[in-house]
Design an enzyme around this catalytic site. Structure first.
Site, mmCIF file in Angstrom:
data_model
loop_
_atom_site.group_PDB
_atom_site.id
_atom_site.type_symbol
_atom_site.label_atom_id
_atom_site.label_comp_id
_atom_site.label_asym_id
_atom_site.label_seq_id
_atom_site.Cartn_x
_atom_site.Cartn_y
_atom_site.Cartn_z
ATOM 1 N N ASP A 93 0.854 -1.174 0.000
ATOM 2 C CA ASP A 93 0.000 0.000 0.000
ATOM 3 C C ASP A 93 0.899 1.236 0.000
ATOM 4 O OD1 ASP A 93 -2.225 1.540 -0.009
ATOM 5 O OD2 ASP A 93 -2.930 0.994 1.986
ATOM 6 N N ASP A 128 -3.490 7.261 -3.972
ATOM 7 C CA ASP A 128 -4.784 7.784 -4.400
ATOM 8 C C ASP A 128 -5.338 8.762 -3.372
ATOM 9 O OD1 ASP A 128 -4.883 5.326 -2.873
ATOM 10 O OD2 ASP A 128 -7.051 5.415 -3.050
ATOM 11 N N GLY A 193 -11.591 3.415 0.095
ATOM 12 C CA GLY A 193 -12.447 4.331 0.842
ATOM 13 C C GLY A 193 -13.598 3.666 1.566
#
Length: 623
Positions: A93, A128, A193
């Site tokens: 990540d 992102d 999200g």
């Protein structure tokens, strides 16, 4: 094209759920699976020990590694796999979640991706823009567009590039983000999200998010649900098309003294006995109380990992059996938020039907009225809407089974549609042996009043039940009009002496089709394929192959995805499909492995399993 660019290969499927595999620089990864989150600062259960549980891939945070001088130097000098003592695929990540929690990170997108590449990550993730459930619509839209632009800033090299699908709780923005990422170089698509929704058990919102992300993305790309690793929700997410999960909860819950179970989370101090799959199964509360804090954290974390992978194994079995919907339906009763999510899922039944196989390996399981929103039942209901004209005759189940000959005699002396009782409703009598009408397990059909008008019993024979039956099945299986194309007047029907059921259908002494005893649907011969090909034009029921593949398919070899140039988007997975050349010459007939909506996405594997062809294997060497 590299192997990693070819994307997913489907091994087994159950609607949108699939057992698949794809290539990474450190080997193939089979899905569905969970990637346990490894905190390189505090490793509670070693990755090498996790492999014995069934862990085949892990995820770690490149932002944490980069910020720590010791970890950074070790990762750069020896590589990520050596540092974590794990030889399988590792995903990293980028620090987006830390940005959400702490309000920002000190590194930029391109720099984070380059660092992930430099330490040998198999799946690298862009930085992102995290969107929260409460974020305004226009802010979320701008975040999506910034995230998409960041994909173009980076070069993933030999790694797979993860491009997260954002969009908060807005259905259209999730679809928009998925489409934007689909047109990018990102070959791995996480749904981002969602952690705030997972933490607050907003599973109904997650259903909508997953559906809108999945159906607007290429099916060849793995779909990952960031942070979604809880046994309660994994089956429902897989049913909707999620391939991969990650989980830090196994440690997080263990640290709080909580244990994962298939139906929820429990306080460890309140569990008096442990299930057979748990490493705590031979322990009692006094054994746990005697542990120090570190030892207890290890054992609780190990239990939680076993819970996750026990659920993954159950889900895989359900996909292979094609009973995942029933499993999800039964699990939905474990918690009110899951039941609410299942209600939301059922609202997508008509959409899910388009990806559902023409029949399943196992019987249709009727658990309660919610079973009628199973995609297979929805397909039957949709056919009924087009099949029934005015003034139908309603035949109670007991009457039909008790005096079938008399009912058929009445049928043949009438032109009205006959409907027979099935569960709580009615189905065309001609589909009595066809999936899911005959192949179901459930309670006895409750008595339904006969709402039709009286039927005159006298009169001449106007039609033949067996002929009308095979025509109706063909219309159900191949579309309206197919029945008369395949089976004109004069068709010869042969039944089994043992069961009295239809077995083969011929015309002029040439066999056209066989009725399969397991699902009451047809397998076509080449003669049947020719009849459909001549009688139904355009793209209907067709897969078009290129010239390179044409000779092989004419000789009876299977059709591979990479040789397809066009297809009918309405093809039903598992259904009979015509294989034709670019000029629409009939080459073969076989069973489609996926639906037409998925056909264009895949590059690896068999698209149509051929069972009859215009030529023979002797005509050409194997491809």
């Amino acid at each position: 094209m590299s192997r990693s660019d070819e994307g997913m290969e489907v091994l087994f499927r159950d609607g949108l759920a699939r057992i698949g595999r794809f290539s990474t620089p450190h080997g193939e990864l089979e899905t569905p699976t969970v990637m346990p989150v490894i905190n390189p600062n505090i490793i509670v259960v070693s990755p090498s020990e996790m492999k014995r549980i069934g862990v085949r891939a892990i995820i770690t945070n490149s932002y944490i590694i980069r910020r720590n001088a010791e970890l950074r130097e070790k990762a750069l000098s020896s590589g990520l796999h050596s540092m974590l003592s794990f030889d399988g695929p590792i995903m990293t990540d980028s620090g987006t979640f830390q940005s959400y929690v702490y309000g920002g990170v000190e590194y930029d997108n391109a720099g984070m991706v380059e660092f992930q590449k430099s330490i040998g990550s198999d799946i690298v993730t862009i930085l992102d823009v995290f969107t929260k459930p409460e974020d305004p619509y226009e802010q979320v839209r701008r975040a999506i567009e910034v995230t998409r632009a960041r994909v173009d800033e980076v070069d993933p090299g030999d790694s797979l590039l993860a491009g997260p699908i954002q969009g908060s709780i807005y259905d259209d923005l999730r679809a928009y983000s998925a489409k934007l990422m689909s047109g990018s170089k990102a070959t791995y698509l996480p749904i981002g999200g969602v952690v705030p929704l997972l933490e607050s058990y907003r599973y109904a919102d997650l259903v909508r998010i997953i559906v809108n992300s999945k159906v607007n993305a290429p099916f060849s790309r793995p779909i990952h649900l960031f942070g979604g690793g809880h046994p309660m929700f994994i089956p429902m997410a897989v049913l909707l098309g999620v391939d991969i999960f990650d989980s830090a909860s196994y440690v997080k819950y263990a640290r709080d003294g909580r244990l994962l179970f298939p139906d929820g989370t429990r306080d460890a101090s309140e569990v008096l006995e442990f299930p057979y799959w748990s490493p705590l199964r031979d322990m009692q509360q006094r054994d746990i109380a005697a542990m120090d804090k570190r030892e207890r954290l290890y054992w609780f974390s190990l239990h939680n990992l076993h819970a996750l992978f026990s659920e993954i194994r159950e889900v895989r079995i359900r996909i292979e059996e094609q009973t995942l919907w029933e499993y999800v339906q039964s699990k939905a009763m474990a918690h009110p938020t899951l039941l609410e999510a299942f209600r939301t899922l059922r609202s997508y039944s008509r959409l899910l039907e388009r990806y559902t196989e023409v029949s399943k390996k196992n019987s249709f399981m009727y658990l309660d009225t919610r079973s009628l929103e199973h995609p297979s039942a929805v397909r039957l209901s949709r056919f009924l809407e087009s099949f029934v004209g005015g003034d139908p005759v309603f035949v109670p189940r007991a009457e039909y089974e008790g005096n079938r000959g008399a009912v058929i005699s009445r049928y043949e002396r009438s032109q009205r549609p006959f409907l027979v009782q099935w569960m709580h409703g009615w189905v065309p009598m001609e589909l009595e042996d066809t999936y899911p009408v005959q192949q179901y397990v459930g309670p006895e059909a409750r008595l339904i009043p006969d709402v039709g008008s009286p039927l005159e019993e006298e009169g001449q024979r106007l039609r033949d039940f067996d002929l009308e039956k095979v025509r109706a099945i063909a219309d159900y299986q191949f579309g309206k009009g197919a029945g008369r194309v395949l089976f004109p007047d004069g068709t010869e029907i042969v039944k089994s002496r043992a069961t009295g059921r239809i077995r083969t259908i011929s015309y002029g002494g040439v066999q056209v089709a066989t009725m399969r005893p397991k699902d009451g649907l047809f397998t076509l011969t080449m003669e049947g394929a020719r009849r459909l090909h001549q009688g139904i034009g355009g793209k209907r029921l067709r897969v078009f192959v290129n010239r390179e593949s044409e000779a092989f398919n004419r000789a009876g070899y299977n059709v591979f995805f990479k040789f397809i140039v066009d297809f009918d988007p309405e093809i039903v997975a598992g259904n009979e499909t015509l294989v034709v050349s670019e000029g629409d010459d009939l080459l073969a007939v076989g069973k489609a492995s996926v639906s037409g909506l998925e056909m264009a996405s895949y590059r690896k594997g068999v698209a149509v399993k051929v069972h009859h062809s215009a030529g023979s294997h002797a005509d050409v060497s194997a491809p």
